[in-house]
Design a protein around this motif. Sequence first.
Motif, PDB file in Angstrom:
ATOM      1  N   SER A   1       0.824  -1.209   0.000  1.00  0.00           N
ATOM      2  CA  SER A   1       0.000   0.000   0.000  1.00  0.00           C
ATOM      3  C   SER A   1       0.861   1.264   0.000  1.00  0.00           C
ATOM      4  CB  SER A   1      -0.968  -0.004   1.179  1.00  0.00           C
ATOM      5  OG  SER A   1      -0.270  -0.168   2.384  1.00  0.00           O
ATOM      6  N   ASN A   2       2.180   1.116  -0.043  1.00  0.00           N
ATOM      7  CA  ASN A   2       3.033   2.275  -0.266  1.00  0.00           C
ATOM      8  C   ASN A   2       2.856   2.767  -1.692  1.00  0.00           C
ATOM      9  OD1 ASN A   2       4.889   2.732   2.124  1.00  0.00           O
ATOM     10  ND2 ASN A   2       5.128   0.524   1.840  1.00  0.00           N
ATOM     11  N   ALA A   3       3.412   3.940  -1.961  1.00  0.00           N
ATOM     12  CA  ALA A   3       3.433   4.425  -3.341  1.00  0.00           C
ATOM     13  C   ALA A   3       4.810   5.063  -3.550  1.00  0.00           C
ATOM     14  CB  ALA A   3       2.301   5.405  -3.591  1.00  0.00           C
ATOM     15  N   TYR A   4       5.830   4.251  -3.365  1.00  0.00           N
ATOM     16  CA  TYR A   4       7.199   4.741  -3.540  1.00  0.00           C
ATOM     17  C   TYR A   4       7.380   5.282  -4.955  1.00  0.00           C
ATOM     18  CZ  TYR A   4       8.332   2.161   0.756  1.00  0.00           C
ATOM     19  OH  TYR A   4       8.370   1.692   2.043  1.00  0.00           O
ATOM     20  N   LYS A   5       7.828   6.491  -5.048  1.00  0.00           N
ATOM     21  CA  LYS A   5       8.032   7.093  -6.366  1.00  0.00           C
ATOM     22  C   LYS A   5       9.177   6.400  -7.100  1.00  0.00           C
ATOM     23  CE  LYS A   5       6.319  11.798  -5.644  1.00  0.00           C
ATOM     24  NZ  LYS A   5       6.640  13.229  -5.744  1.00  0.00           N
ATOM     25  N   ALA A   6       8.877   5.970  -8.297  1.00  0.00           N
ATOM     26  CA  ALA A   6       9.875   5.258  -9.089  1.00  0.00           C
ATOM     27  C   ALA A   6      10.076   5.937 -10.434  1.00  0.00           C
ATOM     28  CB  ALA A   6       9.434   3.813  -9.308  1.00  0.00           C
ATOM     29  N   ILE A   7      11.304   5.879 -10.945  1.00  0.00           N
ATOM     30  CA  ILE A   7      11.563   6.353 -12.294  1.00  0.00           C
ATOM     31  C   ILE A   7      12.144   5.205 -13.108  1.00  0.00           C
ATOM     32  CG2 ILE A   7      11.885   8.770 -11.667  1.00  0.00           C
ATOM     33  CD1 ILE A   7      14.893   8.234 -11.616  1.00  0.00           C
ATOM     34  N   LEU A   8      11.954   5.298 -14.422  1.00  0.00           N
ATOM     35  CA  LEU A   8      12.444   4.245 -15.303  1.00  0.00           C
ATOM     36  C   LEU A   8      13.405   4.861 -16.307  1.00  0.00           C
ATOM     37  CD1 LEU A   8      10.358   1.410 -16.896  1.00  0.00           C
ATOM     38  CD2 LEU A   8      11.977   2.717 -18.282  1.00  0.00           C
ATOM     39  N   ILE A   9      14.580   4.271 -16.420  1.00  0.00           N
ATOM     40  CA  ILE A   9      15.578   4.827 -17.325  1.00  0.00           C
ATOM     41  C   ILE A   9      15.844   3.845 -18.454  1.00  0.00           C
ATOM     42  CG2 ILE A   9      17.876   5.836 -17.461  1.00  0.00           C
ATOM     43  CD1 ILE A   9      17.611   6.189 -14.375  1.00  0.00           C
TER      44      ILE A   9
ATOM     45  N   PHE B   1       4.437   0.868  -5.586  1.00  0.00           N
ATOM     46  CA  PHE B   1       5.173   1.926  -6.272  1.00  0.00           C
ATOM     47  C   PHE B   1       4.264   2.835  -7.084  1.00  0.00           C
ATOM     48  CE2 PHE B   1       8.179  -1.497  -5.539  1.00  0.00           C
ATOM     49  CZ  PHE B   1       9.291  -0.820  -5.072  1.00  0.00           C
ATOM     50  N   GLU B   2       4.822   3.970  -7.482  1.00  0.00           N
ATOM     51  CA  GLU B   2       4.154   4.838  -8.438  1.00  0.00           C
ATOM     52  C   GLU B   2       5.207   5.275  -9.445  1.00  0.00           C
ATOM     53  OE1 GLU B   2       3.052   8.661  -6.974  1.00  0.00           O
ATOM     54  OE2 GLU B   2       2.129   9.224  -8.888  1.00  0.00           O
ATOM     55  N   LEU B   3       4.972   4.963 -10.688  1.00  0.00           N
ATOM     56  CA  LEU B   3       5.936   5.338 -11.726  1.00  0.00           C
ATOM     57  C   LEU B   3       5.721   6.802 -12.075  1.00  0.00           C
ATOM     58  CD1 LEU B   3       8.211   4.241 -13.531  1.00  0.00           C
ATOM     59  CD2 LEU B   3       6.471   3.709 -15.248  1.00  0.00           C
ATOM     60  N   THR B   4       6.766   7.624 -11.877  1.00  0.00           N
ATOM     61  CA  THR B   4       6.559   9.066 -12.040  1.00  0.00           C
ATOM     62  C   THR B   4       7.373   9.685 -13.172  1.00  0.00           C
ATOM     63  OG1 THR B   4       8.266   9.565 -10.405  1.00  0.00           O
ATOM     64  CG2 THR B   4       6.017   9.406  -9.606  1.00  0.00           C
TER      65      THR B   4
ATOM     66  N   ALA C   1       7.613  -1.839 -22.251  1.00  0.00           N
ATOM     67  CA  ALA C   1       6.798  -2.974 -21.827  1.00  0.00           C
ATOM     68  C   ALA C   1       6.545  -2.911 -20.325  1.00  0.00           C
ATOM     69  CB  ALA C   1       7.483  -4.291 -22.193  1.00  0.00           C
ATOM     70  N   LEU C   2       7.585  -2.606 -19.556  1.00  0.00           N
ATOM     71  CA  LEU C   2       7.414  -2.515 -18.104  1.00  0.00           C
ATOM     72  C   LEU C   2       6.516  -1.342 -17.736  1.00  0.00           C
ATOM     73  CD1 LEU C   2      11.079  -3.215 -16.928  1.00  0.00           C
ATOM     74  CD2 LEU C   2       9.158  -4.812 -16.937  1.00  0.00           C
ATOM     75  N   ALA C   3       6.785  -0.183 -18.345  1.00  0.00           N
ATOM     76  CA  ALA C   3       5.999   1.009 -18.027  1.00  0.00           C
ATOM     77  C   ALA C   3       4.518   0.774 -18.313  1.00  0.00           C
ATOM     78  CB  ALA C   3       6.513   2.202 -18.828  1.00  0.00           C
ATOM     79  N   LEU C   4       4.225   0.057 -19.407  1.00  0.00           N
ATOM     80  CA  LEU C   4       2.831  -0.132 -19.801  1.00  0.00           C
ATOM     81  C   LEU C   4       2.144  -1.286 -19.079  1.00  0.00           C
ATOM     82  CD1 LEU C   4       3.270   0.426 -23.651  1.00  0.00           C
ATOM     83  CD2 LEU C   4       2.121   1.971 -22.044  1.00  0.00           C
ATOM     84  N   ASN C   5       2.896  -2.301 -18.704  1.00  0.00           N
ATOM     85  CA  ASN C   5       2.249  -3.514 -18.187  1.00  0.00           C
ATOM     86  C   ASN C   5       2.358  -3.767 -16.694  1.00  0.00           C
ATOM     87  OD1 ASN C   5       1.297  -4.471 -20.735  1.00  0.00           O
ATOM     88  ND2 ASN C   5       3.412  -5.033 -21.236  1.00  0.00           N
TER      89      ASN C   5
ATOM     90  N   LYS D   1       5.348  10.061 -25.624  1.00  0.00           N
ATOM     91  CA  LYS D   1       4.684   9.525 -24.434  1.00  0.00           C
ATOM     92  C   LYS D   1       4.624   8.008 -24.466  1.00  0.00           C
ATOM     93  CE  LYS D   1       1.861  13.071 -22.360  1.00  0.00           C
ATOM     94  NZ  LYS D   1       0.577  13.276 -21.660  1.00  0.00           N
ATOM     95  N   VAL D   2       4.749   7.416 -23.300  1.00  0.00           N
ATOM     96  CA  VAL D   2       4.527   5.971 -23.142  1.00  0.00           C
ATOM     97  C   VAL D   2       3.392   5.856 -22.141  1.00  0.00           C
ATOM     98  CG1 VAL D   2       5.495   3.795 -22.359  1.00  0.00           C
ATOM     99  CG2 VAL D   2       6.943   5.409 -23.622  1.00  0.00           C
ATOM    100  N   GLY D   3       2.229   5.440 -22.618  1.00  0.00           N
ATOM    101  CA  GLY D   3       1.035   5.524 -21.763  1.00  0.00           C
ATOM    102  C   GLY D   3       0.776   6.990 -21.497  1.00  0.00           C
ATOM    103  N   ASP D   4       0.570   7.387 -20.241  1.00  0.00           N
ATOM    104  CA  ASP D   4       0.427   8.831 -20.026  1.00  0.00           C
ATOM    105  C   ASP D   4       1.686   9.507 -19.527  1.00  0.00           C
ATOM    106  OD1 ASP D   4      -2.441   7.624 -18.876  1.00  0.00           O
ATOM    107  OD2 ASP D   4      -0.772   7.499 -17.454  1.00  0.00           O
TER     108      ASP D   4
END
Lengths: 212, 212
Positions: free
Chosen positions: B82-90, B110-113, B98-102, B126-129
């Motif tokens: 239930s956390n929403a650790y902010k995550a970034i993808l490089i 987590f929350e992808l930011t 694929a990871l960002a979308l699925n 854009k990838v997704g939003d």
Amino acid sequence: MSKWENVSMSVIRRMPRYYRFLTHLKQIGTTRISSKELSEIMGLTASQIRQDLNCFGGFGQQGYGYMVEQLQHEIGNILGISNAYKAILIGAGNLGQALALNMPFGSLGFELTGLFDNAPEKIGTKVGDLPVYDVRKLEDFCAREHPVMAIFCVPREAVETLSDALYRQNVKSFWNFSHFDIAMKYPDAVVENVHLNDSLMTLCYRISNGSD
Amino acid sequence: MSKWENVSMSVIRRMPRYYRFLTHLKQIGTTRISSKELSEIMGLTASQIRQDLNCFGGFGQQGYGYMVEQLQHEIGNILGISNAYKAILIGAGNLGQALALNMPFGSLGFELTGLFDNAPEKIGTKVGDLPVYDVRKLEDFCAREHPVMAIFCVPREAVETLSDALYRQNVKSFWNFSHFDIAMKYPDAVVENVHLNDSLMTLCYRISNGSD
DNA sequence: TAGATTGTTAATCGATTAACAATC
DNA sequence: TAGATTGTTAATCGATTAACAATC
């Protein structure tokens, strides 16, 4: 068939990592290395490295160490990466495409020979140089091409039916990205699971609770 | 910070699998289960299940078993989903996209930011939003948004510089798909590696040498 | 030969399994 | 109460580490 018996999973799972480090050492020009030096680079004990390697044979030389290139080559042989096991991939979505396009199957003991999907808009398209076939032609394809391994990039619900069909066609090795636990159904199958959700949850736990 | 101390990695890595099976049991309407029954479904021993759970507390009832929904909920808490650790993808290539979308980041703690790439043709798309940012703006972004975790989907060569920069910005958790061993450099970082090549090589070994 | 480092046996440590008392 | 199943302690098993003789 088995060249080496009684090698534990713990040891087997470390072999690709040795291979990776040795490949890198070779690239940066290191020709010789002792278990002590390798242990420091890899974060293991020298003892463990020697124990692991001696499950498969004596590749070193007393008082001298190991030849990097030779050892890398030997481990490649142990892993069987010069095979070209025919593999098929089921589910040509984002993940399936990413794997089909990026995994160096040829260097890892496999040859990707077919992609399958059930979405009409995907069937007939190409991913790299491989066409995406209709998943309804899966059994025909297997009967003709005899793939050895199948990669699952499909939703959980789809796996059971598909793996039953594949098992009937003698496909008994699976690289499983789905949430379905194939191994429980077919005791004699070789299943390697990549549970990305599990991996991320483990990371979440470790962030929440401190690494150690 | 740590709620539970001395829980071994072996136990932690089994928790997401329990979570997965319990979620499924709940979906198919099972309300109660004994360690014996669960052990048969999961291919473990009942003893191990009870030992594992009792690292975190007593969730069962003698003579009765465990309530599926409650236990699933408890394990979710343990994992911290239930956390929403902010995550970034490089690295917004095929795998990164694929990871960002699925990946259901929100259900996994987590929350992808943010997404980052160095390819001019990707920056601004854009990838997704989520927009893909220029990787040169990575440090600015971190200073402003304070992400906690970074996902690496870039080539080995790029990782060292990037992880140094991130570490300076207090990003000390990594979900690592690259071939670079981040954990060796930063002893206090939390690193979860997904070495797909290693996984496939292990499968190759097991096909070559028989599963057991 | 002396120094170094392997291959291998023995000791330790940790994880899994078994057993059983507690208790619902 | 009797039956069932947990929580937990004790026994076993396997994996890792340490030690050292073999030998390059």
